[in-house]
Design an enzyme around this catalytic site. Structure first.
Site, PDB file in Angstrom:
ATOM      1  N   GLU A 282     -53.413  -4.125  38.671  1.00  0.00           N
ATOM      2  CA  GLU A 282     -52.728  -4.413  39.934  1.00  0.00           C
ATOM      3  C   GLU A 282     -53.741  -4.186  41.043  1.00  0.00           C
ATOM      4  O   GLU A 282     -54.190  -3.053  41.250  1.00  0.00           O
ATOM      5  CB  GLU A 282     -51.516  -3.476  40.054  1.00  0.00           C
ATOM      6  N   SER A 283     -54.117  -5.278  41.721  1.00  0.00           N
ATOM      7  CA  SER A 283     -55.209  -5.171  42.700  1.00  0.00           C
ATOM      8  C   SER A 283     -54.866  -4.221  43.845  1.00  0.00           C
ATOM      9  O   SER A 283     -55.755  -3.550  44.380  1.00  0.00           O
ATOM     10  CB  SER A 283     -55.577  -6.551  43.237  1.00  0.00           C
TER      11      SER A 283
ATOM     12  N   CYS B 109     -58.818 -11.134  36.426  1.00  0.00           N
ATOM     13  CA  CYS B 109     -57.471 -11.114  36.998  1.00  0.00           C
ATOM     14  C   CYS B 109     -57.429 -10.266  38.280  1.00  0.00           C
ATOM     15  O   CYS B 109     -57.944 -10.703  39.307  1.00  0.00           O
ATOM     16  CB  CYS B 109     -56.462 -10.682  35.943  1.00  0.00           C
TER      17      CYS B 109
ATOM     18  N   ARG C 172     -52.076 -14.493  45.019  1.00  0.00           N
ATOM     19  CA  ARG C 172     -51.575 -13.586  43.973  1.00  0.00           C
ATOM     20  C   ARG C 172     -50.301 -14.125  43.327  1.00  0.00           C
ATOM     21  O   ARG C 172     -49.483 -14.750  44.005  1.00  0.00           O
ATOM     22  CB  ARG C 172     -51.300 -12.195  44.563  1.00  0.00           C
TER      23      ARG C 172
ATOM     24  N   ARG D 110     -49.262 -12.509  35.187  1.00  0.00           N
ATOM     25  CA  ARG D 110     -49.065 -12.458  36.646  1.00  0.00           C
ATOM     26  C   ARG D 110     -50.373 -12.842  37.349  1.00  0.00           C
ATOM     27  O   ARG D 110     -50.880 -12.128  38.214  1.00  0.00           O
ATOM     28  CB  ARG D 110     -48.560 -11.085  37.094  1.00  0.00           C
TER      29      ARG D 110
ATOM     30  N   HIS E  92     -57.049 -12.841  31.192  1.00  0.00           N
ATOM     31  CA  HIS E  92     -57.510 -11.592  30.581  1.00  0.00           C
ATOM     32  C   HIS E  92     -58.363 -11.899  29.344  1.00  0.00           C
ATOM     33  O   HIS E  92     -57.819 -11.971  28.236  1.00  0.00           O
ATOM     34  CB  HIS E  92     -56.308 -10.744  30.156  1.00  0.00           C
TER      35      HIS E  92
ATOM     36  N   GLU F 143     -60.237 -10.084  27.652  1.00  0.00           N
ATOM     37  CA  GLU F 143     -60.317  -8.958  26.709  1.00  0.00           C
ATOM     38  C   GLU F 143     -59.139  -8.936  25.748  1.00  0.00           C
ATOM     39  O   GLU F 143     -59.135  -8.144  24.807  1.00  0.00           O
ATOM     40  CB  GLU F 143     -60.416  -7.635  27.497  1.00  0.00           C
TER      41      GLU F 143
HETATM   42  N1  GLN Z   1     -50.711  -9.635  39.890  1.00  0.00           N
HETATM   43  C1  GLN Z   1     -51.794  -8.708  39.831  1.00  0.00           C
HETATM   44  C2  GLN Z   1     -52.373  -8.436  41.220  1.00  0.00           C
HETATM   45  O1  GLN Z   1     -51.999  -9.047  42.143  1.00  0.00           O
HETATM   46  C3  GLN Z   1     -52.880  -9.183  38.908  1.00  0.00           C
HETATM   47  C4  GLN Z   1     -52.345  -9.262  37.524  1.00  0.00           C
HETATM   48  C5  GLN Z   1     -53.336  -8.938  36.457  1.00  0.00           C
HETATM   49  O2  GLN Z   1     -54.415  -8.409  36.705  1.00  0.00           O
HETATM   50  N2  GLN Z   1     -52.938  -9.206  35.248  1.00  0.00           N
HETATM   51  O3  GLN Z   1     -53.211  -7.609  41.359  1.00  0.00           O
END
Ligand code: GLN
Length: 197
Positions: free
Chosen positions: A47-48, A78, A107, A137, A172, A174
């Protein structure tokens, strides 16, 4: 080669395991001292907004900016890609950014039904066929400058990009059980950074 994986939050463990499958002992980075040990770095998904907060709490904002300015290779996946974008749509006003790539990310842009999805992507320069990409997401790269090389796309938007020593994916890598993008990342020569225009 000393590969660090930022381990404040998010999907860092699977990155470390993917490097291990390549015989590379990547280590977790939670402090400026550990960052200084790394000659390249992964900023993982998660989650950024939370990661931005954790970077502030860990007093890593300044050291990470210096690290990026020094031109070390960095792979943002991501949420990591969001942190490295020059423009963030739908971010929090207090969210910290590290604008390394001339691109706009929006996002959570793949819609509610598609919160999480998987698809095979053709990746420029990757031997051995398509890469199985897991999107969670995910942000969409909605705009990008000429300095950004697009290596793979999803629905017409870049999904994997590179500019100098910085690589970013909106998925992702990984989680694919396939280390080829990590291999691509470690093959970026040190010192190829800072080609920003
Ligand atoms: N939705 C996340 C964000 O805004 C990113 C999602 C993820 O890293 N899988 O940071």
């Amino acid at each position: 080669m000393k590969v660090g994986v930022l381990a404040l939050q998010g999907a860092f463990a699977a990155h470390v395991a993917t490097f291990a499958s390549l015989g590379i002992a990547a280590f977790e980075v939670r402090s400026a001292e550990q960052l200084a040990e790394a000659d390249r770095l992964v900023i993982p998904g998660g989650e950024s907004t939370t990661m931005s907060l954790m970077l502030q709490r860990s007093e890593l904002v300044g050291p990470l900016r210096e690290y990026l300015d020094a031109g070390h290779p960095v792979f943002g996946t991501c949420a990591g890609a969001i942190l490295l974008a020059s423009r963030i749509e739908g971010g929090r006003p207090d969210q910290i950014g590290f604008p390394m790539l001339d691109m706009t990310v929006r996002r959570n842009d793949y819609g509610r039904q598609r919160e999480s999805f998987e698809t095979d992507l053709a990746v420029t320069g990757l031997q051995g066929g398509d890469f199985h990409a897991v999107f969670i997401r995910a942000p969409r790269i909605t705009q990008w400058g000429g300095s950004v090389e697009v290596l793979a796309t999803i629905d017409g938007s870049p999904a994997l990009v590179r500019c100098g020593a910085i690589m970013c994916s909106t998925f992702h890598p990984e989680l694919a059980g396939d280390p080829r993008l990590h291999e691509m990342f470690v093959s970026i020569p040190a010192g190829t950074g800072d080609e920003r225009s």
